[in-house]
Design a protein around this motif. Structure first.
Motif, short mmCIF file in Angstrom:
data_model
loop_
_atom_site.label_atom_id
_atom_site.label_comp_id
_atom_site.label_asym_id
_atom_site.label_seq_id
_atom_site.Cartn_x
_atom_site.Cartn_y
_atom_site.Cartn_z
N VAL A 126 0.71 -1.43 0.11
CA VAL A 126 -0.12 0.13 -0.05
C VAL A 126 0.87 1.24 -0.04
N ARG A 127 1.95 1.42 1.08
CA ARG A 127 2.56 2.60 1.00
C ARG A 127 3.88 2.53 -0.07
N GLU A 128 4.33 1.47 -0.49
CA GLU A 128 5.15 1.72 -1.80
C GLU A 128 4.59 2.04 -2.82
N LEU A 331 -1.84 4.88 -15.95
CA LEU A 331 -3.16 4.51 -15.12
C LEU A 331 -3.49 3.23 -14.94
N GLY A 332 -2.96 2.18 -15.88
CA GLY A 332 -3.00 0.70 -15.53
C GLY A 332 -2.00 0.25 -14.15
N MET A 333 -0.81 1.03 -14.29
CA MET A 333 -0.05 0.90 -13.10
C MET A 333 -0.68 1.45 -11.72
N SER A 334 -1.30 2.78 -11.96
CA SER A 334 -1.57 3.49 -10.70
C SER A 334 -2.71 2.80 -10.07
N THR A 335 -3.51 2.41 -11.10
CA THR A 335 -4.83 1.52 -10.82
C THR A 335 -4.60 0.35 -10.06
N LYS A 336 -3.45 -0.24 -10.47
CA LYS A 336 -3.09 -1.93 -9.94
C LYS A 336 -2.54 -1.53 -8.34
N TYR A 337 -1.73 -0.35 -8.28
CA TYR A 337 -1.22 0.10 -7.09
C TYR A 337 -2.26 0.42 -5.97
N LEU A 338 -2.90 1.50 -6.58
CA LEU A 338 -4.11 1.97 -5.65
C LEU A 338 -5.11 1.05 -5.13
N ILE A 339 -5.35 0.02 -6.02
CA ILE A 339 -6.29 -0.95 -5.53
C ILE A 339 -5.87 -1.66 -4.43
N HIS A 340 -4.52 -1.57 -4.16
CA HIS A 340 -3.91 -2.36 -2.83
C HIS A 340 -4.51 -1.39 -1.72
N TYR A 341 -4.41 -0.11 -1.55
CA TYR A 341 -4.91 0.86 -0.84
C TYR A 341 -6.50 0.24 -0.44
N ILE A 342 -7.40 0.20 -1.49
CA ILE A 342 -8.60 0.11 -1.36
C ILE A 342 -8.92 -1.59 -0.82
N ASP A 343 -8.24 -2.40 -1.41
CA ASP A 343 -8.43 -3.94 -0.84
C ASP A 343 -7.90 -3.87 0.69
N TYR A 344 -7.00 -3.08 1.03
CA TYR A 344 -6.48 -2.98 2.68
C TYR A 344 -7.60 -2.42 3.32
N GLN A 345 -8.29 -1.43 2.86
CA GLN A 345 -9.34 -0.79 3.65
C GLN A 345 -10.45 -1.71 3.63
N GLU A 346 -10.68 -2.52 3.00
CA GLU A 346 -11.79 -3.54 2.81
C GLU A 346 -11.63 -4.93 3.41
N LEU A 347 -10.40 -5.02 3.90
CA LEU A 347 -9.99 -6.18 4.81
C LEU A 347 -11.00 -6.45 5.81
N PRO A 348 -11.66 -7.50 5.80
CA PRO A 348 -12.64 -7.92 6.79
C PRO A 348 -11.78 -8.26 8.01
N ASN A 349 -12.42 -7.85 9.29
CA ASN A 349 -12.29 -8.62 10.56
C ASN A 349 -12.92 -9.72 10.56
N GLU A 350 -11.90 -10.52 11.17
CA GLU A 350 -12.30 -12.35 11.40
C GLU A 350 -12.93 -12.33 12.78
N LYS A 351 -12.87 -11.41 13.86
CA LYS A 351 -13.19 -11.56 15.17
C LYS A 351 -14.72 -11.29 15.13
N TYR A 352 -15.57 -12.20 15.57
CA TYR A 352 -16.94 -11.81 15.94
C TYR A 352 -17.20 -10.77 17.06
N ASP A 353 -17.79 -9.70 16.63
CA ASP A 353 -17.96 -8.78 17.62
C ASP A 353 -19.64 -8.91 18.08
N GLY A 354 -19.66 -9.42 19.43
CA GLY A 354 -20.86 -9.55 20.13
C GLY A 354 -21.66 -8.22 20.56
N THR A 355 -22.83 -8.44 21.01
CA THR A 355 -23.72 -7.04 21.06
C THR A 355 -23.88 -7.04 22.73
#
Length: 612
Positions: A126-128, A331-355
């Motif tokens: 993401v950073r690189e 644009l193809g390169m920057s799209t490929k790189y920036l999608i890492h940022y979006i994918d990182y933001q969308e990484l789901p948490n595995e831990k069940y969060d109770g209520t």
């Protein structure tokens, strides 16, 4: 990357960009359209002025055209300048939002996911990737230049239509007739199309090479970054000098260089060769186009003013084609790189969060229970804990002892729900802790981890774990931790900034740092206080003082000690002895000494330090 996939990724990036700064892309687009349109306006009006002078048109008409050229350029230049200044501010804001969003995601991510090597590698990408491609800001510039360049192509086509449809000149003999014929125009367009196709092929190769460079360098860049951070951290300077580690660190850097530099040199040669072919093709195409237009002029089909216009358009066309084709690749390169940022933001948490809320009890009457708990770390099938069963009653003091690697710290990580058990369950007052609201569950623990961290902030911020704090409570926690007198001696008291990151920063010893960490756990006033190696940096006298103070401070709370120093066990009502991931013994200090097991062996090994 397939076209459909590429467009979907671009859509995701633009959506994220729109959420962060709705006006950034439209303003960038407007700036680029103006930037691309100004040269054509100047060329067109400049040609009119030259033809007016050559045809000896009225001076008033020529001056009017010239004045319009100057004023329109001044107006467009001012608009472009104003947009650029606005974008500079918005660019800084956008950069800050990206950094904040990465930090926020990392802070909110499940610890068990954040700690994974794959996640750390992802974060490096993401950073690189952002640094390599210029981030969202450069993405906006690239896509704006690409779109405005497409408009530029339309300008060029409109400009060349009169050239291709020009009336026959005075001289139509021989080659001049061929130049002015329809097939002459067709050959001219074919040359431009071939030039564009050649650009596409070359820049696709360049794009592929640069993408390979990025992927190949991710690991090495992570190593370089780690070594760089280590070198510039002054706190590491003592060890580097005492143990003569400078050569060792240099060798590590050279080792990584030896991996990547030969590869980069080979790839650079490919890039130089590809760009060289593009430059040669550009020179050839431009020469052919100038010859074509020159013969048009000699035949009388095109005026001198029109020649300057078409020559300028041709020069602009070269830049536009290069922009479009290269930017399409970029644009193809920057799209490929920036999608890492979006994918990182969308990484789901595995831990069940109770209520379920944690029951607020004035008597702090909580009971924690491990029931047949086993655990192994991600990507490692070896069990660290094996079928652990134990109860922890609030109001009692418990010690956890054992050899290194026996599972003591992992036991605490599971208790604090930094990880979830692989098998079995952990209960709070008879209810699985997964069912409780995660943020509320964490509130019942005050922990001093073995690898605790303090920050180059005021002492009060470190103790309160935030900028808002109660002064009296901070002083009370420092007093309980045995550091009040030392802090009072400091010029700024609890407002003193620790470490030398700031000009007024004060260096503190390891023992003092540990006491601040203990004060932080006390300030939280949680019903369960956990100390993982809490006195490792303290001398025996300070160690005894800390345990005696804790004996007073946690009378109505649970205190869990993890320590290699067996002296802590004498203050505890219950002791768990860990060995190879199992609880092999359980009981009081006196009971375990009588059993003559691992605990008795550990105690006798250190008994000389506790006698008298």
């Amino acid at each position: 990357m397939k076209t459909k996939e590429f467009l979907l990724k671009m859509k995701r990036i633009l959506h994220v960009l729109w959420e962060m700064s709705p006006s950034y892309f439209p303003l960038t687009m407007l700036e680029e359209v103006i930037s691309k349109g100004r040269p054509f306006l100047s060329l067109f009006l400049g040609a009119k002025i030259i033809d007016g002078i050559a045809a000896r048109k009225p001076e008033k008409d020529v001056l009017t055209t010239a004045m319009f050229l100057v004023l329109s350029n001044m107006l467009l230049a001012f608009i472009e300048w104003a947009i650029d200044k606005v974008l500079i501010v918005k660019r800084r804001i956008l950069e800050n939002k990206m950094d904040v969003s990465i930090a926020k995601k990392s802070l909110e991510m499940d610890y068990q996911i954040l700690e994974k090597t794959e996640t750390q590698e992802y974060l490096t990408k993401v950073r690189e990737g952002i640094n390599y491609s210029g981030g969202f800001q450069q993405f906006c510039v690239n896509i704006s230049i690409f779109i405005s360049s497409c408009f530029g192509i339309i300008y060029v086509i409109c400009a060349f239509v009169p050239l291709l449809l020009s009336k026959p000149g005075k001289n139509e003999q021989g080659f001049y007739g061929t130049v002015n014929s329809w097939y002459g125009g067709f050959l001219f367009l074919t040359l431009l199309a071939a030039f564009a196709l050649f650009h596409i092929i070359c820049f696709n190769k360049i794009n592929k090479t640069q993408s390979q460079n990025f992927e190949f360098a991710v690991h090495s860049n992570r190593v370089f970054s780690y070594l760089w951070r280590y070198i510039i951290d002054y706190q590491n300077g003592k060890g580097v000098r005492i143990y003569h580690m400078a050569d060792f660190i240099k060798k590590l850097q050279e080792k990584e260089k030896a991996k990547v530099v030969p590869y980069w040199l080979r790839q650079t040669k490919k890039l130089i060769f590809a760009f060289g072919k593009i430059n040669v093709a550009s020179a050839f195409t431009m020469s052919a186009c100038y010859i074509y237009i020159g013969f048009k002029v000699l035949s009388g089909a095109v005026s001198i003013g029109e020649f300057t216009f078409y020559a300028g358009v041709l020069a602009t066309l070269t830049y536009i084609l290069t922009d479009i084709i290269s930017l399409f690749s970029f644009l193809g390169m920057s799209t490929k790189y920036l999608i890492h940022y979006i994918d990182y933001q969308e990484l789901p948490n595995e831990k069940y969060d109770g209520t379920l809320p944690i029951e607020k009890r004035l008597d702090n009457d909580y009971e924690l229970e491990f029931r047949n708990v086993s655990f192994h770390y991600p990507n490692n099938d070896a069990l660290v804990l094996k079928n652990i069963t134990a109860k922890i009653h609030v109001g009692r003091k418990m010690a956890i002892v054992g050899k290194n690697g026996s599972g003591k710290s992992t036991f605490i990580k599971l208790l604090c729900r930094l990880y979830d058990p692989t098998e079995g369950e952990i209960l709070l007052n008879g209810i699985n802790i997964k069912k409780y609201d995660y943020d509320e569950y964490r509130q019942i623990f005050g922990v001093v981890f073995q690898d605790f961290q303090l920050y180059s902030f005021p002492i009060a911020w470190n103790v309160a774990a935030g900028t808002a704090y109660k002064k009296e409570k901070v002083w009370q926690a420092l007093e309980q931790a045995g550091l009040k007198e030392r802090v009072q001696e400091m010029e700024h008291g609890i407002e003193t900034i620790i470490y030398k990151q700031e000009d007024e920063g004060v260096e503190i010893s390891g023992g003092e740092a540990q006491k601040i960490a203990i004060a932080r756990a006390l300030y939280k006033d949680a019903p369960v206080v956990i100390l993982d190696e809490p006195t490792a940096a303290l001398d025996p006298e300070s160690e005894l003082e800390i345990y005696q103070r804790f004996d007073e401070m946690v009378q109505e709370k649970t205190a869990i000690y993890i320590s290699h120093r067996m002296s802590s066990c004498r203050f505890c009502e219950n002791i768990l002895v860990f060995d190879n991931g199992n609880i092999t013994q359980m009981g009081s200090h006196a009971e375990l000494l009588e059993q003559k097991g691992l605990y008795a062996n550990l105690w006798r090994a250190q008994a000389q330090y506790y006698q008298g």
